[in-house]
Motif scaffolding. Sequence first.
Motif, short mmCIF file in Angstrom:
data_model
loop_
_atom_site.label_atom_id
_atom_site.label_comp_id
_atom_site.label_asym_id
_atom_site.label_seq_id
_atom_site.Cartn_x
_atom_site.Cartn_y
_atom_site.Cartn_z
N PHE A 70 -8.12 16.94 2.75
CA PHE A 70 -8.46 18.21 2.11
C PHE A 70 -8.30 19.37 3.09
O PHE A 70 -7.68 20.39 2.78
N HIS A 71 -8.86 19.22 4.28
CA HIS A 71 -8.81 20.31 5.26
C HIS A 71 -7.39 20.51 5.80
O HIS A 71 -7.08 21.59 6.31
N ASP A 72 -6.57 19.50 5.68
CA ASP A 72 -5.16 19.66 6.05
C ASP A 72 -4.43 20.47 4.99
O ASP A 72 -3.79 21.49 5.29
N CYS A 73 -4.54 20.06 3.74
CA CYS A 73 -3.76 20.66 2.66
C CYS A 73 -4.13 22.12 2.40
O CYS A 73 -3.28 22.91 1.99
N PHE A 74 -5.38 22.49 2.62
CA PHE A 74 -5.80 23.86 2.33
C PHE A 74 -5.38 24.85 3.41
O PHE A 74 -5.61 26.05 3.27
N VAL A 75 -4.76 24.37 4.47
CA VAL A 75 -4.29 25.25 5.55
C VAL A 75 -2.81 24.96 5.79
O VAL A 75 -2.46 23.88 6.27
N GLN A 76 -1.95 25.86 5.42
CA GLN A 76 -0.49 25.71 5.59
C GLN A 76 0.11 24.66 4.67
O GLN A 76 1.30 24.37 4.75
N GLY A 77 -0.68 24.04 3.81
CA GLY A 77 -0.16 22.97 2.98
C GLY A 77 -0.37 21.61 3.64
O GLY A 77 -0.87 21.50 4.75
N PRO A 121 9.80 3.01 13.44
CA PRO A 121 9.72 4.18 14.32
C PRO A 121 10.35 5.43 13.70
O PRO A 121 11.45 5.38 13.15
N GLY A 122 9.59 6.53 13.74
CA GLY A 122 10.12 7.82 13.30
C GLY A 122 10.37 7.95 11.81
O GLY A 122 11.17 8.79 11.40
N VAL A 123 9.68 7.17 11.01
CA VAL A 123 9.95 7.17 9.57
C VAL A 123 8.80 7.78 8.75
O VAL A 123 9.01 8.65 7.90
N VAL A 124 7.58 7.34 8.99
CA VAL A 124 6.43 7.73 8.16
C VAL A 124 5.69 8.91 8.82
O VAL A 124 5.30 8.84 9.97
N SER A 125 5.51 9.97 8.06
CA SER A 125 4.87 11.18 8.60
C SER A 125 3.36 11.04 8.68
O SER A 125 2.74 10.25 7.94
N CYS A 126 2.77 11.80 9.56
CA CYS A 126 1.31 11.86 9.67
C CYS A 126 0.71 12.46 8.40
O CYS A 126 -0.38 12.07 7.97
N ALA A 127 1.41 13.42 7.79
CA ALA A 127 0.93 14.05 6.56
C ALA A 127 0.82 13.03 5.43
O ALA A 127 -0.15 13.04 4.65
N ASP A 128 1.79 12.13 5.34
CA ASP A 128 1.73 11.09 4.31
C ASP A 128 0.64 10.08 4.62
O ASP A 128 -0.03 9.56 3.71
N ILE A 129 0.45 9.77 5.89
CA ILE A 129 -0.63 8.86 6.26
C ILE A 129 -1.98 9.43 5.83
O ILE A 129 -2.83 8.71 5.29
N LEU A 130 -2.18 10.73 6.03
CA LEU A 130 -3.42 11.37 5.60
C LEU A 130 -3.60 11.24 4.08
O LEU A 130 -4.71 10.95 3.60
N ALA A 131 -2.53 11.46 3.33
CA ALA A 131 -2.62 11.42 1.87
C ALA A 131 -2.93 10.01 1.37
O ALA A 131 -3.76 9.83 0.47
N VAL A 132 -2.30 9.02 1.95
CA VAL A 132 -2.53 7.64 1.54
C VAL A 132 -3.92 7.17 1.98
O VAL A 132 -4.64 6.50 1.23
N ALA A 133 -4.31 7.53 3.19
CA ALA A 133 -5.62 7.14 3.70
C ALA A 133 -6.74 7.72 2.85
O ALA A 133 -7.79 7.08 2.66
N ALA A 134 -6.55 8.94 2.35
CA ALA A 134 -7.56 9.56 1.48
C ALA A 134 -7.73 8.74 0.21
O ALA A 134 -8.86 8.45 -0.21
#
Length: 322
Positions: A70-77, A121-134
Amino acid sequence: MATTCFSMTIPIFKIRFFLFSCFIGIVSSQLSPDFYSKTCPNALSTIKTAVDNAVKNEARMGASLLRLHFHDCFVQGCDASVLLNDTSSFTGEQTARPNINSLRGFDVIDSIKSQVESLCPGVVSCADILAVAARDSVVALGGSSWTVQLGRRDSTTASFSSASDLPTPLSNLTQLIDTFSKKNFTTEEMVALSGSHTIGQANCVRFRTRIYTNTNIDSSFATSLRANCPSIGGDNSLSPLDTTSPTTFDNAYFKNLQSRKGLLHSDQELFNGGSTDSQVNAYSTDPSRFKTDFANAIVKMGNLSPLTGSSGQIRTNCWKTN
Protein backbone atom coordinates in the motif's frame (compact mmCIF):
# COMPACT_ATOMS: atom_id res chain seq x y z
CA MET A 1 -13.10 -2.82 -37.13
CA ALA A 2 -10.32 -1.87 -34.75
CA THR A 3 -11.36 0.14 -31.71
CA THR A 4 -9.60 3.27 -30.53
CA CYS A 5 -9.59 5.40 -27.39
CA PHE A 6 -11.22 8.35 -29.13
CA SER A 7 -14.28 8.84 -31.25
CA MET A 8 -15.91 12.05 -32.48
CA THR A 9 -19.28 10.52 -31.56
CA ILE A 10 -18.47 10.76 -27.85
CA PRO A 11 -20.17 13.74 -26.18
CA ILE A 12 -17.72 16.39 -25.06
CA PHE A 13 -18.71 16.13 -21.39
CA LYS A 14 -17.82 12.43 -21.43
CA ILE A 15 -14.44 12.70 -23.13
CA ARG A 16 -12.43 13.24 -19.94
CA PHE A 17 -13.89 10.20 -18.20
CA PHE A 18 -13.62 8.11 -21.36
CA LEU A 19 -9.96 8.94 -21.90
CA PHE A 20 -9.20 8.15 -18.26
CA SER A 21 -10.96 4.80 -18.61
CA CYS A 22 -8.96 4.07 -21.73
CA PHE A 23 -5.74 4.97 -19.95
CA ILE A 24 -6.53 2.57 -17.10
CA GLY A 25 -7.32 -0.11 -19.67
CA ILE A 26 -4.01 0.46 -21.44
CA VAL A 27 -2.06 0.25 -18.16
CA SER A 28 -3.90 -2.92 -17.15
CA SER A 29 -3.26 -4.51 -20.55
CA GLN A 30 0.47 -4.14 -19.99
CA LEU A 31 0.23 -6.33 -16.90
CA SER A 32 -0.66 -10.00 -17.00
CA PRO A 33 -1.26 -12.69 -14.35
CA ASP A 34 0.94 -15.12 -16.29
CA PHE A 35 3.77 -12.67 -16.99
CA TYR A 36 6.37 -15.02 -15.49
CA SER A 37 4.85 -18.32 -16.65
CA LYS A 38 7.72 -18.94 -19.07
CA THR A 39 10.53 -16.75 -17.75
CA CYS A 40 10.26 -17.78 -14.09
CA PRO A 41 7.52 -20.41 -13.63
CA ASN A 42 8.33 -21.09 -9.96
CA ALA A 43 8.38 -17.44 -8.90
CA LEU A 44 4.87 -17.31 -7.42
CA SER A 45 5.17 -20.58 -5.51
CA THR A 46 8.52 -19.45 -4.12
CA ILE A 47 7.02 -16.18 -2.90
CA LYS A 48 4.04 -17.94 -1.36
CA THR A 49 6.18 -20.42 0.54
CA ALA A 50 8.36 -17.63 1.92
CA VAL A 51 5.34 -15.54 2.96
CA ASP A 52 3.60 -18.50 4.57
CA ASN A 53 6.71 -19.26 6.59
CA ALA A 54 7.16 -15.63 7.64
CA VAL A 55 3.53 -15.30 8.73
CA LYS A 56 3.65 -18.64 10.55
CA ASN A 57 6.69 -17.38 12.42
CA GLU A 58 5.02 -14.03 13.24
CA ALA A 59 1.40 -13.37 12.30
CA ARG A 60 1.96 -9.61 12.42
CA MET A 61 4.30 -9.91 9.43
CA GLY A 62 1.30 -10.53 7.18
CA ALA A 63 -0.04 -7.07 7.96
CA SER A 64 3.41 -5.55 7.55
CA LEU A 65 3.87 -7.00 4.05
CA LEU A 66 0.39 -5.86 3.02
CA ARG A 67 1.17 -2.37 4.29
CA LEU A 68 4.43 -2.22 2.33
CA HIS A 69 2.48 -2.76 -0.89
CA PHE A 70 0.00 0.00 0.00
CA HIS A 71 2.69 2.49 1.00
CA ASP A 72 4.58 1.67 -2.18
CA CYS A 73 1.68 2.13 -4.59
CA PHE A 74 0.45 5.41 -3.09
CA VAL A 75 3.83 7.07 -3.76
CA GLN A 76 4.94 7.23 -7.42
CA GLY A 77 2.83 4.17 -8.17
CA CYS A 78 3.62 0.49 -7.63
CA ASP A 79 7.34 0.65 -8.38
CA ALA A 80 9.05 -0.62 -5.20
CA SER A 81 10.32 2.89 -4.46
CA VAL A 82 9.45 2.35 -0.79
CA LEU A 83 12.19 -0.29 -0.57
CA LEU A 84 15.03 2.00 -1.66
CA ASN A 85 17.49 3.18 0.95
CA ASP A 86 18.69 6.79 0.97
CA THR A 87 21.46 7.69 -1.47
CA SER A 88 23.59 10.75 -2.14
CA SER A 89 21.13 11.80 -4.87
CA PHE A 90 17.79 11.33 -3.09
CA THR A 91 16.20 10.79 0.31
CA GLY A 92 14.08 7.68 0.29
CA GLU A 93 10.55 7.20 1.59
CA GLN A 94 11.24 5.13 4.68
CA THR A 95 11.94 8.11 6.94
CA ALA A 96 8.89 10.12 5.87
CA ARG A 97 6.55 10.75 8.80
CA PRO A 98 3.91 8.11 7.85
CA ASN A 99 6.64 5.47 7.47
CA ILE A 100 9.37 6.11 10.02
CA ASN A 101 9.55 3.54 12.83
CA SER A 102 6.48 1.97 11.29
CA LEU A 103 7.22 0.14 8.05
CA ARG A 104 8.73 -3.30 8.46
CA GLY A 105 9.16 -6.57 6.59
CA PHE A 106 12.06 -5.37 4.46
CA ASP A 107 14.13 -8.37 5.50
CA VAL A 108 11.40 -10.75 4.34
CA ILE A 109 11.22 -9.05 0.94
CA ASP A 110 15.01 -9.12 0.65
CA SER A 111 15.02 -12.85 1.43
CA ILE A 112 12.31 -13.52 -1.14
CA LYS A 113 14.17 -11.50 -3.74
CA SER A 114 17.35 -13.48 -3.08
CA GLN A 115 15.49 -16.77 -3.52
CA VAL A 116 13.84 -15.64 -6.74
CA GLU A 117 17.11 -14.27 -8.11
CA SER A 118 18.72 -17.66 -7.58
CA LEU A 119 15.98 -19.18 -9.75
CA CYS A 120 15.71 -16.52 -12.45
CA PRO A 121 18.33 -13.77 -12.29
CA GLY A 122 17.14 -10.33 -13.35
CA VAL A 123 13.60 -11.41 -14.19
CA VAL A 124 11.17 -10.76 -11.30
CA SER A 125 10.79 -7.18 -10.07
CA CYS A 126 10.69 -6.10 -6.45
CA ALA A 127 7.41 -4.29 -7.21
CA ASP A 128 5.80 -7.55 -8.30
CA ILE A 129 7.16 -9.34 -5.24
CA LEU A 130 5.46 -6.72 -3.05
CA ALA A 131 2.15 -7.20 -4.89
CA VAL A 132 2.23 -10.99 -4.65
CA ALA A 133 3.42 -10.98 -1.03
CA ALA A 134 0.50 -8.71 -0.09
CA ARG A 135 -2.00 -11.16 -1.60
CA ASP A 136 -0.34 -14.20 -0.05
CA SER A 137 -0.23 -12.47 3.36
CA VAL A 138 -3.97 -11.85 3.33
CA VAL A 139 -4.65 -15.46 2.31
CA ALA A 140 -2.30 -16.75 5.02
CA LEU A 141 -4.38 -14.88 7.61
CA GLY A 142 -7.73 -16.19 6.40
CA GLY A 143 -8.67 -13.64 3.74
CA SER A 144 -9.81 -14.24 0.19
CA SER A 145 -7.41 -14.53 -2.70
CA TRP A 146 -7.30 -12.48 -5.90
CA THR A 147 -5.48 -12.61 -9.20
CA VAL A 148 -2.35 -10.46 -9.12
CA GLN A 149 -1.49 -8.69 -12.34
CA LEU A 150 2.26 -8.87 -13.02
CA GLY A 151 4.88 -7.18 -15.15
CA ARG A 152 5.76 -4.13 -13.07
CA ARG A 153 9.32 -2.83 -13.13
CA ASP A 154 11.28 -1.10 -10.38
CA SER A 155 11.95 2.61 -10.08
CA THR A 156 15.43 4.09 -9.86
CA THR A 157 14.42 6.83 -7.44
CA ALA A 158 12.12 7.49 -4.47
CA SER A 159 10.19 10.49 -3.18
CA PHE A 160 10.41 11.53 0.47
CA SER A 161 8.06 14.48 -0.14
CA SER A 162 5.35 12.38 -1.81
CA ALA A 163 5.52 9.80 0.98
CA SER A 164 4.78 12.59 3.43
CA ASP A 165 1.36 12.93 1.78
CA LEU A 166 0.19 9.45 2.77
CA PRO A 167 -2.93 9.37 4.98
CA THR A 168 -2.11 9.66 8.67
CA PRO A 169 -3.69 8.21 11.84
CA LEU A 170 -4.97 11.72 12.60
CA SER A 171 -6.79 12.16 9.28
CA ASN A 172 -10.48 13.03 9.44
CA LEU A 173 -13.06 11.61 7.04
CA THR A 174 -12.85 14.52 4.59
CA GLN A 175 -9.08 14.20 4.45
CA LEU A 176 -9.27 10.45 3.92
CA ILE A 177 -11.78 10.79 1.10
CA ASP A 178 -9.67 13.50 -0.52
CA THR A 179 -6.41 11.55 -0.25
CA PHE A 180 -7.90 8.46 -1.87
CA SER A 181 -9.80 10.49 -4.44
CA LYS A 182 -6.50 11.94 -5.68
CA LYS A 183 -5.56 8.36 -6.54
CA ASN A 184 -8.93 7.89 -8.30
CA PHE A 185 -10.46 5.73 -5.57
CA THR A 186 -14.09 6.13 -4.64
CA THR A 187 -15.14 6.62 -1.04
CA GLU A 188 -16.48 3.06 -1.08
CA GLU A 189 -13.10 1.71 -2.19
CA MET A 190 -11.40 3.76 0.51
CA VAL A 191 -13.54 2.13 3.20
CA ALA A 192 -12.88 -1.33 1.78
CA LEU A 193 -9.12 -0.76 1.76
CA SER A 194 -9.26 0.61 5.30
CA GLY A 195 -10.52 -2.82 6.28
CA SER A 196 -6.91 -3.98 6.00
CA HIS A 197 -6.69 -2.74 9.59
CA THR A 198 -8.44 -5.93 10.61
CA ILE A 199 -4.88 -7.23 11.00
CA GLY A 200 -1.70 -5.71 12.37
CA GLN A 201 -0.66 -3.45 15.21
CA ALA A 202 0.14 0.22 15.74
CA ASN A 203 2.61 2.10 17.92
CA CYS A 204 1.35 4.02 20.94
CA VAL A 205 2.55 7.30 19.43
CA ARG A 206 0.03 6.85 16.60
CA PHE A 207 -3.05 6.54 18.83
CA ARG A 208 -2.08 8.31 22.05
CA THR A 209 -4.00 11.49 21.19
CA ARG A 210 -7.14 9.46 20.52
CA ILE A 211 -7.20 7.55 23.79
CA TYR A 212 -6.55 10.64 25.90
CA THR A 213 -8.56 13.33 24.11
CA ASN A 214 -11.14 11.85 21.74
CA THR A 215 -14.76 11.57 22.83
CA ASN A 216 -15.91 9.13 20.13
CA ILE A 217 -14.23 6.19 21.88
CA ASP A 218 -15.55 3.55 24.23
CA SER A 219 -14.38 4.60 27.70
CA SER A 220 -13.41 1.12 28.86
CA PHE A 221 -11.52 0.55 25.62
CA ALA A 222 -9.59 3.81 26.09
CA THR A 223 -8.77 2.89 29.69
CA SER A 224 -7.43 -0.52 28.70
CA LEU A 225 -5.18 1.06 26.08
CA ARG A 226 -3.76 3.64 28.48
CA ALA A 227 -2.23 0.86 30.56
CA ASN A 228 0.12 0.10 27.67
CA CYS A 229 0.32 3.62 26.27
CA PRO A 230 1.04 6.24 28.95
CA SER A 231 0.55 9.91 28.25
CA ILE A 232 4.33 10.32 28.23
CA GLY A 233 6.78 7.68 27.05
CA GLY A 234 6.19 4.21 25.66
CA ASP A 235 5.92 5.53 22.10
CA ASN A 236 6.70 2.16 20.56
CA SER A 237 4.36 0.07 22.72
CA LEU A 238 2.09 -1.91 20.41
CA SER A 239 -1.66 -2.51 20.40
CA PRO A 240 -3.71 -4.45 17.82
CA LEU A 241 -5.66 -2.45 15.25
CA ASP A 242 -8.43 -5.01 15.62
CA THR A 243 -8.87 -5.83 19.28
CA THR A 244 -11.17 -8.78 18.51
CA SER A 245 -9.20 -10.95 16.06
CA PRO A 246 -5.92 -9.19 15.25
CA THR A 247 -4.39 -12.09 13.33
CA THR A 248 -7.40 -13.03 11.21
CA PHE A 249 -8.43 -11.20 8.05
CA ASP A 250 -12.15 -10.84 8.75
CA ASN A 251 -14.79 -8.14 9.21
CA ALA A 252 -14.32 -7.65 12.97
CA TYR A 253 -12.64 -4.29 12.30
CA PHE A 254 -15.98 -2.86 11.19
CA LYS A 255 -17.82 -4.32 14.17
CA ASN A 256 -15.27 -2.66 16.43
CA LEU A 257 -15.96 0.69 14.77
CA GLN A 258 -19.66 0.28 15.56
CA SER A 259 -18.68 -0.11 19.22
CA ARG A 260 -16.38 2.95 19.06
CA LYS A 261 -13.34 0.71 19.43
CA GLY A 262 -11.35 1.86 16.44
CA LEU A 263 -7.72 2.13 17.51
CA LEU A 264 -6.75 5.06 15.30
CA HIS A 265 -8.60 8.36 14.99
CA SER A 266 -8.70 7.81 11.22
CA ASP A 267 -10.30 4.38 11.77
CA GLN A 268 -13.14 5.70 13.90
CA GLU A 269 -13.78 8.52 11.43
CA LEU A 270 -15.30 5.88 9.14
CA PHE A 271 -18.08 5.44 11.70
CA ASN A 272 -18.75 8.75 13.35
CA GLY A 273 -22.06 9.99 11.99
CA GLY A 274 -20.70 10.60 8.50
CA SER A 275 -21.31 9.38 4.96
CA THR A 276 -19.47 6.08 5.42
CA ASP A 277 -21.45 4.80 8.40
CA SER A 278 -23.80 2.78 6.20
CA GLN A 279 -20.96 0.97 4.49
CA VAL A 280 -19.38 0.08 7.83
CA ASN A 281 -22.76 -1.30 8.90
CA ALA A 282 -22.99 -3.35 5.71
CA TYR A 283 -19.52 -4.84 6.07
CA SER A 284 -20.11 -5.66 9.73
CA THR A 285 -22.94 -8.03 8.75
CA ASP A 286 -21.64 -9.25 5.39
CA PRO A 287 -18.03 -10.46 5.53
CA SER A 288 -18.20 -11.86 2.00
CA ARG A 289 -19.07 -8.46 0.58
CA PHE A 290 -16.15 -6.89 2.43
CA LYS A 291 -13.64 -9.47 1.22
CA THR A 292 -14.86 -9.16 -2.37
CA ASP A 293 -14.77 -5.36 -2.31
CA PHE A 294 -11.34 -5.39 -0.68
CA ALA A 295 -9.93 -7.72 -3.32
CA ASN A 296 -11.33 -5.58 -6.15
CA ALA A 297 -9.96 -2.39 -4.61
CA ILE A 298 -6.49 -3.77 -4.02
CA VAL A 299 -6.28 -5.06 -7.60
CA LYS A 300 -7.08 -1.52 -8.69
CA MET A 301 -4.43 -0.21 -6.32
CA GLY A 302 -1.90 -2.54 -7.88
CA ASN A 303 -2.51 -0.79 -11.21
CA LEU A 304 -1.44 2.62 -9.91
CA SER A 305 1.13 3.96 -12.41
CA PRO A 306 3.24 0.82 -12.80
CA LEU A 307 6.48 1.01 -14.74
CA THR A 308 6.34 -1.40 -17.66
CA GLY A 309 8.16 -2.19 -20.87
CA SER A 310 11.57 -0.54 -20.89
CA SER A 311 10.82 1.91 -18.06
CA GLY A 312 12.69 1.51 -14.79
CA GLN A 313 14.69 -1.66 -14.20
CA ILE A 314 14.61 -5.07 -12.54
CA ARG A 315 16.66 -4.48 -9.41
CA THR A 316 19.07 -7.19 -8.33
CA ASN A 317 18.71 -5.98 -4.74
CA CYS A 318 15.45 -4.38 -3.69
CA TRP A 319 17.12 -1.83 -1.44
CA LYS A 320 19.32 -0.25 -4.10
CA THR A 321 19.37 0.45 -7.82
CA ASN A 322 21.54 -1.61 -10.14
